[in-house]
Design a protein around this motif. Structure first.
Motif, mmCIF file in Angstrom:
data_model
loop_
_atom_site.group_PDB
_atom_site.id
_atom_site.type_symbol
_atom_site.label_atom_id
_atom_site.label_comp_id
_atom_site.label_asym_id
_atom_site.label_seq_id
_atom_site.Cartn_x
_atom_site.Cartn_y
_atom_site.Cartn_z
ATOM 1 N N LYS A 374 0.825 -1.196 0.000
ATOM 2 C CA LYS A 374 0.000 0.000 0.000
ATOM 3 C C LYS A 374 0.868 1.260 0.000
ATOM 4 C CE LYS A 374 -4.123 -1.947 0.340
ATOM 5 N NZ LYS A 374 -5.147 -1.816 -0.717
ATOM 6 N N ALA A 375 0.415 2.269 -0.740
ATOM 7 C CA ALA A 375 1.113 3.555 -0.760
ATOM 8 C C ALA A 375 0.789 4.311 0.518
ATOM 9 C CB ALA A 375 0.683 4.355 -1.973
ATOM 10 N N PHE A 376 1.806 4.941 1.120
ATOM 11 C CA PHE A 376 1.553 5.667 2.360
ATOM 12 C C PHE A 376 2.053 7.109 2.321
ATOM 13 C CE2 PHE A 376 5.667 3.612 2.991
ATOM 14 C CZ PHE A 376 6.454 4.629 3.520
ATOM 15 N N ALA A 377 2.841 7.484 1.325
ATOM 16 C CA ALA A 377 3.315 8.866 1.245
ATOM 17 C C ALA A 377 3.949 9.101 -0.119
ATOM 18 C CB ALA A 377 4.330 9.175 2.345
ATOM 19 N N ASP A 378 3.993 10.367 -0.536
ATOM 20 C CA ASP A 378 4.768 10.790 -1.695
ATOM 21 C C ASP A 378 5.904 11.673 -1.211
ATOM 22 O OD1 ASP A 378 3.036 9.368 -3.245
ATOM 23 O OD2 ASP A 378 2.177 11.083 -4.295
ATOM 24 N N TYR A 379 7.037 11.560 -1.867
ATOM 25 C CA TYR A 379 8.273 12.209 -1.429
ATOM 26 C C TYR A 379 8.809 13.044 -2.583
ATOM 27 C CZ TYR A 379 13.021 12.362 0.658
ATOM 28 O OH TYR A 379 14.229 12.741 1.202
ATOM 29 N N ILE A 380 8.908 14.344 -2.368
ATOM 30 C CA ILE A 380 9.393 15.252 -3.402
ATOM 31 C C ILE A 380 10.835 15.622 -3.083
ATOM 32 C CG2 ILE A 380 8.959 17.380 -4.667
ATOM 33 C CD1 ILE A 380 6.123 17.362 -3.626
ATOM 34 N N ALA A 381 11.719 15.385 -4.035
ATOM 35 C CA ALA A 381 13.145 15.616 -3.820
ATOM 36 C C ALA A 381 13.702 16.488 -4.940
ATOM 37 C CB ALA A 381 13.891 14.288 -3.786
ATOM 38 N N VAL A 382 14.865 17.071 -4.712
ATOM 39 C CA VAL A 382 15.580 17.789 -5.759
ATOM 40 C C VAL A 382 16.030 16.769 -6.805
ATOM 41 C CG1 VAL A 382 17.538 19.306 -6.256
ATOM 42 C CG2 VAL A 382 16.311 19.508 -4.086
ATOM 43 N N TYR A 383 16.091 17.203 -8.041
ATOM 44 C CA TYR A 383 16.313 16.301 -9.170
ATOM 45 C C TYR A 383 17.540 15.416 -9.030
ATOM 46 C CZ TYR A 383 20.157 19.191 -10.873
ATOM 47 O OH TYR A 383 21.353 19.857 -10.988
ATOM 48 N N ASP A 384 18.592 15.889 -8.333
ATOM 49 C CA ASP A 384 19.842 15.127 -8.273
ATOM 50 C C ASP A 384 19.977 14.286 -7.017
ATOM 51 O OD1 ASP A 384 20.152 17.193 -6.486
ATOM 52 O OD2 ASP A 384 22.021 17.963 -7.340
ATOM 53 N N GLU A 385 18.941 14.235 -6.195
ATOM 54 C CA GLU A 385 18.989 13.381 -5.008
ATOM 55 C C GLU A 385 18.774 11.925 -5.398
ATOM 56 O OE1 GLU A 385 17.441 14.888 -1.135
ATOM 57 O OE2 GLU A 385 16.316 16.261 -2.419
ATOM 58 N N ILE A 386 19.473 11.020 -4.712
ATOM 59 C CA ILE A 386 19.382 9.591 -4.987
ATOM 60 C C ILE A 386 18.573 8.921 -3.888
ATOM 61 C CG2 ILE A 386 20.674 7.449 -5.276
ATOM 62 C CD1 ILE A 386 22.991 9.128 -6.355
ATOM 63 N N ILE A 387 17.537 8.207 -4.287
ATOM 64 C CA ILE A 387 16.703 7.475 -3.338
ATOM 65 C C ILE A 387 17.016 5.995 -3.523
ATOM 66 C CG2 ILE A 387 14.335 7.076 -2.540
ATOM 67 C CD1 ILE A 387 15.284 10.012 -2.484
ATOM 68 N N ASP A 388 17.755 5.413 -2.595
ATOM 69 C CA ASP A 388 18.265 4.059 -2.787
ATOM 70 C C ASP A 388 17.977 3.134 -1.614
ATOM 71 O OD1 ASP A 388 19.922 5.169 -0.921
ATOM 72 O OD2 ASP A 388 21.785 4.852 -2.040
ATOM 73 N N GLY A 389 16.942 3.434 -0.851
ATOM 74 C CA GLY A 389 16.591 2.548 0.257
ATOM 75 C C GLY A 389 17.091 2.996 1.608
ATOM 76 N N ARG A 390 17.942 4.027 1.641
ATOM 77 C CA ARG A 390 18.417 4.528 2.931
ATOM 78 C C ARG A 390 17.264 5.230 3.658
ATOM 79 N NH1 ARG A 390 22.794 8.692 0.657
ATOM 80 N NH2 ARG A 390 22.871 7.036 -0.900
ATOM 81 N N PRO A 391 17.354 5.422 4.987
ATOM 82 C CA PRO A 391 16.279 6.103 5.726
ATOM 83 C C PRO A 391 15.977 7.475 5.125
ATOM 84 C CG PRO A 391 17.787 5.059 7.255
ATOM 85 C CD PRO A 391 18.414 4.930 5.892
ATOM 86 N N LEU A 392 14.703 7.791 5.020
ATOM 87 C CA LEU A 392 14.271 9.062 4.472
ATOM 88 C C LEU A 392 13.684 9.929 5.578
ATOM 89 C CD1 LEU A 392 12.407 8.028 1.182
ATOM 90 C CD2 LEU A 392 14.746 8.876 1.402
ATOM 91 N N GLU A 393 14.130 11.173 5.632
ATOM 92 C CA GLU A 393 13.532 12.133 6.551
ATOM 93 C C GLU A 393 12.579 13.001 5.746
ATOM 94 O OE1 GLU A 393 14.811 15.258 10.098
ATOM 95 O OE2 GLU A 393 16.295 14.584 8.640
ATOM 96 N N LEU A 394 11.328 13.043 6.189
ATOM 97 C CA LEU A 394 10.287 13.752 5.470
ATOM 98 C C LEU A 394 9.896 15.010 6.221
ATOM 99 C CD1 LEU A 394 10.155 10.827 4.339
ATOM 100 C CD2 LEU A 394 7.703 11.109 4.120
ATOM 101 N N PHE A 395 9.717 16.107 5.472
ATOM 102 C CA PHE A 395 9.288 17.374 6.044
ATOM 103 C C PHE A 395 7.951 17.777 5.434
ATOM 104 C CE2 PHE A 395 13.700 17.517 7.146
ATOM 105 C CZ PHE A 395 13.783 18.297 8.290
ATOM 106 N N ASP A 396 6.999 18.086 6.285
ATOM 107 C CA ASP A 396 5.721 18.621 5.832
ATOM 108 C C ASP A 396 5.962 20.024 5.290
ATOM 109 O OD1 ASP A 396 3.224 19.887 5.634
ATOM 110 O OD2 ASP A 396 2.380 18.668 7.234
#
Length: 480
Positions: A374-396
């Motif tokens: 199930k989807a639980f959130a969407d994450y908006i990042a700068v174009y050059d950020e790499i999302i590779d499974g490491r812990p993500l810190e999310l800011f409202d």
């Protein structure tokens, strides 16, 4: 006067004045980034459905100004002759990313991003917005109606109440993408393959000497698709009895059991219950009951809760116009420009926090729980950020004090490349494929997000890097 419409000219006039202005300044070849996003879900829902990308692609591939267009622009007396000559060979040469049609989307996140020269990016704004706004609106409304029907069939019946031919045809397309089983619009079927269905109007019944003759004739002409409209005179005293007689007289000897009646007025719960008993008592247990008459998701939900014996719904004006909230509200805002090979983020500020934009060239990821899918959130990042499974810190993005860390997730990018250097690199799915994709993606949302009233707040958060860039730009503009 123009003899044939060219949709390249379907833009707000200020796109022309800005384009002419850019042409006469160093901004002519400035590369910029624009995002399309929306600020609130229609009807207070938990999510919307993206639709209209196929028409956006077709529009961009056919951008051009013909001689009549140039002559019209020259007649306005506003535009430099060199600019008009530039328009003769105008084409889109930029890049474009978008979420696939049928994707559930949420406020504040880019659903389409353009990277192009300033003139090109400005020219396409109006058509992109009107196309995505309209079809996303109808798809979103349809999704609500289909979910309210709880597996019962839903057909779109609204062509004659739509705001013009394109709204009827493309609205039917969007409704099929979002789960409607068909449409009354023949041209939508002819062009897009949204299955057209239909049987008779009250006028058919009135044309004949009596109701039974009208029903008998129809059953003889269309024995394998006989749906009889039973409320021209009186549903229970004549309509249903005459339909039963026609079915037994014409269809039964042919061994045909599949048939239907349609009720288009009155107390649909009461009438459908009574009609169901009459049909069953006559041995017509496979005969379906279809209901129509100014339906929407709330009325359909109430009918089902009241025990109405309805197998399918025809939904017209309240679907094709999204009558309860007829504006989607997507906007097209500058997010960045390029200076000496570097991307420089731009922000629009406002006294209204909801109108403050999120700057920069961005990527959007959907985060899924690995155990449930199930989807639980969407994450908006700068174009050059790499999302590779490491812990993500999310800011409202609206509540600067709030953050959370996510450690278990599967991240999937939402924005697909559509154009690169003006060339299409995206294989447009068929409408059937987009429809199946939509159903699958909606199923991946938690039921709490799908509630009609007070849906769960689905998180659309920023990466720490993007959040910090936004805060710095706000401080530069005197906002805290």
């Amino acid at each position: 006067m123009k003899t044939k419409a060219n949709y390249t000219m379907l833009f707000d006039f200020y796109e022309l004045t800005m384009g002419n202005g850019y042409f006469q300044t160093p901004m002519k070849d400035k590369i910029c980034y624009f995002d399309i996003f929306f600020r609130s879900v229609p009807d207070g829902g938990g999510f919307a459905i993206a639709a209209g990308l196929e028409q956006v692609i077709d529009y961009i591939e056919n951008l051009h100004f013909d001689d009549e267009d140039i002559a019209y622009l020259r007649s306005k007396g506003l535009f430099q002759e060199e600019f008009l000559e530039y328009l003769r060979t105008f084409r889109f040469t930029g890049d474009l990313w978008a979420v696939p049609e049928g994707t559930p989307i949420f406020p504040g996140e880019p659903i389409l991003t353009v990277r192009a020269k300033a003139i090109e990016a400005q020219f396409i704004e109006t058509f992109l917005l009107l196309t995505l706004n309209h079809q996303s609106l109808i798809a979103t409304k349809t999704s609500r109606i289909v979910r309210a029907a709880k597996g019962r069939g839903v057909s779109e019946f609204g062509s004659r109440r739509a705001q013009g031919p394109d709204a009827a045809i493309l609205g039917a397309r969007a409704s099929y993408l979002a789960g409607a089983g068909g449409t009354a619009c023949a041209m939508a079927d002819q062009i897009y393959g949204s299955p057209a269905t239909g049987t008779m109007a009250h006028s058919w019944v009135q044309m004949f000497p009596d109701e039974y003759t009208a029903f008998e004739t129809y059953c003889k002409l269309y024995p394998h698709s006989a749906t009889l409209l039973v409320d021209t005179y009186n549903v229970l005293r004549s309509g249903v009895p005459n339909a039963i007689k026609a079915f037994q007289t014409v269809l039964a000897p042919l061994g045909i059991e599949n048939c239907a009646i349609r009720i288009d007025s009155g107390d649909l719960t009461y009438l459908s219950k009574k009609a169901r008993k009459m049909l069953d008592d006559a041995g017509l247990t496979k005969c379906k009951i279809v209901a129509s008459n100014s339906l929407d998701e709330y009325i359909i939900r109430d009918l089902i809760q009241q025990g109405a014996q309805i197998d399918a719904f025809g939904v017209g004006e309240r679907l094709i116009t999204s009558k309860s909230e007829p504006v989607f509200g997507g906007v097209y805002k500058l997010a960045a420009i390029e200076e000496d090979g570097h991307i420089v983020p731009k922000i629009k500020v406002s006294e209204n926090p909801a109108k403050i934009t999120t700057p920069h060239f961005k990527k959007v990821y959907r985060l899924f729980a690995p155990d449930t899918g199930k989807a639980f959130a969407d994450y908006i990042a700068v174009y050059d950020e790499i999302i590779d499974g490491r812990p993500l810190e999310l800011f409202d993005p609206q509540a600067t004090w709030k953050s959370q860390t996510i450690t278990r997730y599967v991240a999937k990018p939402l924005l697909a490349p559509i154009f690169e250097g003006g060339k299409r690199v995206y294989e447009t799915p068929t409408l059937e494929e987009a429809r199946a994709y939509c159903a699958k993606q909606v199923d991946a949302l938690w039921d709490e997000v799908k509630r009609f009233e007070n849906p769960h707040n689905y998180y659309v958060d920023l990466s720490p890097k993007l959040w910090q860039i936004k805060q710095e730009l706000l401080k530069e503009q005197g906002h805290r």
